[in-house]
Design a protein around this motif. Structure first.
Motif, PDB file in Angstrom:
ATOM      1  N   ASN A   3     -11.916   2.590  13.043  1.00 28.61           N
ATOM      2  CA  ASN A   3     -13.361   2.639  12.861  1.00 28.61           C
ATOM      3  C   ASN A   3     -13.906   1.221  12.787  1.00 28.61           C
ATOM      4  OD1 ASN A   3     -13.613   5.427  12.796  1.00 28.61           O
ATOM      5  ND2 ASN A   3     -13.067   5.500  10.645  1.00 28.61           N
ATOM      6  N   MET A   4     -15.194   1.073  13.076  1.00 28.90           N
ATOM      7  CA  MET A   4     -15.834  -0.231  12.964  1.00 28.90           C
ATOM      8  C   MET A   4     -16.053  -0.571  11.494  1.00 28.90           C
ATOM      9  SD  MET A   4     -18.765  -0.365  15.911  1.00 28.90           S
ATOM     10  CE  MET A   4     -19.219   1.355  15.982  1.00 28.90           C
ATOM     11  N   SER A   5     -15.877  -1.830  11.163  1.00 32.77           N
ATOM     12  CA  SER A   5     -16.187  -2.282   9.805  1.00 32.77           C
ATOM     13  C   SER A   5     -17.706  -2.265   9.638  1.00 32.77           C
ATOM     14  CB  SER A   5     -15.660  -3.700   9.585  1.00 32.77           C
ATOM     15  OG  SER A   5     -16.436  -4.627  10.320  1.00 32.77           O
ATOM     16  N   SER A   8     -19.254  -5.190  11.492  1.00 35.20           N
ATOM     17  CA  SER A   8     -19.214  -4.992  12.938  1.00 35.20           C
ATOM     18  C   SER A   8     -20.248  -3.958  13.375  1.00 35.20           C
ATOM     19  CB  SER A   8     -17.820  -4.540  13.356  1.00 35.20           C
ATOM     20  OG  SER A   8     -17.767  -4.286  14.732  1.00 35.20           O
ATOM     21  N   LYS A   9     -20.389  -2.895  12.597  1.00 28.44           N
ATOM     22  CA  LYS A   9     -21.351  -1.836  12.922  1.00 28.44           C
ATOM     23  C   LYS A   9     -22.787  -2.388  12.896  1.00 28.44           C
ATOM     24  CE  LYS A   9     -20.467   2.365  11.679  1.00 28.44           C
ATOM     25  NZ  LYS A   9     -20.324   3.659  10.982  1.00 28.44           N
ATOM     26  N   LYS A  12     -23.253  -4.665  15.974  1.00 28.72           N
ATOM     27  CA  LYS A  12     -23.390  -3.903  17.216  1.00 28.72           C
ATOM     28  C   LYS A  12     -24.715  -3.147  17.261  1.00 28.72           C
ATOM     29  CE  LYS A  12     -18.649  -3.843  18.478  1.00 28.72           C
ATOM     30  NZ  LYS A  12     -17.622  -3.259  19.263  1.00 28.72           N
ATOM     31  N   LYS A  44     -14.926   8.831  21.000  1.00 29.46           N
ATOM     32  CA  LYS A  44     -13.662   8.244  20.551  1.00 29.46           C
ATOM     33  C   LYS A  44     -12.537   9.265  20.611  1.00 29.46           C
ATOM     34  CE  LYS A  44     -13.630   5.540  17.014  1.00 29.46           C
ATOM     35  NZ  LYS A  44     -13.828   4.991  15.668  1.00 29.46           N
ATOM     36  N   ASN A  50     -15.036   1.226  21.074  1.00 35.46           N
ATOM     37  CA  ASN A  50     -16.199   0.707  20.343  1.00 35.46           C
ATOM     38  C   ASN A  50     -16.829  -0.482  21.064  1.00 35.46           C
ATOM     39  OD1 ASN A  50     -16.148   2.515  18.167  1.00 35.46           O
ATOM     40  ND2 ASN A  50     -14.593   1.320  17.120  1.00 35.46           N
ATOM     41  N   SER A  51     -16.540  -0.661  22.344  1.00 33.36           N
ATOM     42  CA  SER A  51     -17.132  -1.769  23.093  1.00 33.36           C
ATOM     43  C   SER A  51     -18.606  -1.466  23.365  1.00 33.36           C
ATOM     44  CB  SER A  51     -16.384  -1.986  24.409  1.00 33.36           C
ATOM     45  OG  SER A  51     -16.620  -0.909  25.290  1.00 33.36           O
TER      46      SER A  51
END
Length: 86
Positions: A3-5, A8-9, A12, A44, A50-51
Motif C-alpha cells: 500500500n502507499m504510505s 506518498s498518497k 500522488k 491492484k 501505484n504508478s
C-alpha cells in the motif's frame, strides 16, 4: 503489492489534482475533498500498480461502484443488468 504510505498518497493525490483537476474521472463531477478517492485504472487486485499512469481521481460513489472491474462504473452496471436478464 504494498500500500502507499500516507506521505506518498498525499503527494500522488496532489500530482493527480495538478494533472487532471478536481473532477471525477468517470462521471465528471466536481468533488469535495472528502469525496475524492484515488482510483486505480487497473485494480491492484488484478496486478495494477501505484504508478501515476495507473491512477486517477474519482468520487467515492464511482470508485466504490466499480469495485475491482476493468470497466468504468456505468458500463459495469449495464453488463451486470444484461447478464441478469439473459
Amino acid at each position: 503489492m504494498a500500500n502507499m504510505s500516507p506521505v506518498s498518497k498525499r503527494r500522488k493525490r496532489h500530482q493527480l489534482l495538478q494533472m487532471y483537476g478536481n473532477h471525477c474521472c468517470w462521471c465528471g463531477k466536481q468533488m469535495t475533498k472528502s469525496e475524492r478517492t484515488i482510483e486505480h485504472l487497473v485494480p491492484k487486485s488484478l496486478g495494477g500498480s501505484n504508478s501515476l499512469s495507473n491512477l486517477r481521481l474519482a468520487c467515492f460513489s464511482c470508485n466504490n461502484s466499480r469495485g475491482n472491474s476493468l470497466l468504468p462504473p456505468r458500463l459495469r452496471n449495464v453488463f451486470e443488468l444484461a447478464n441478469k436478464t439473459s
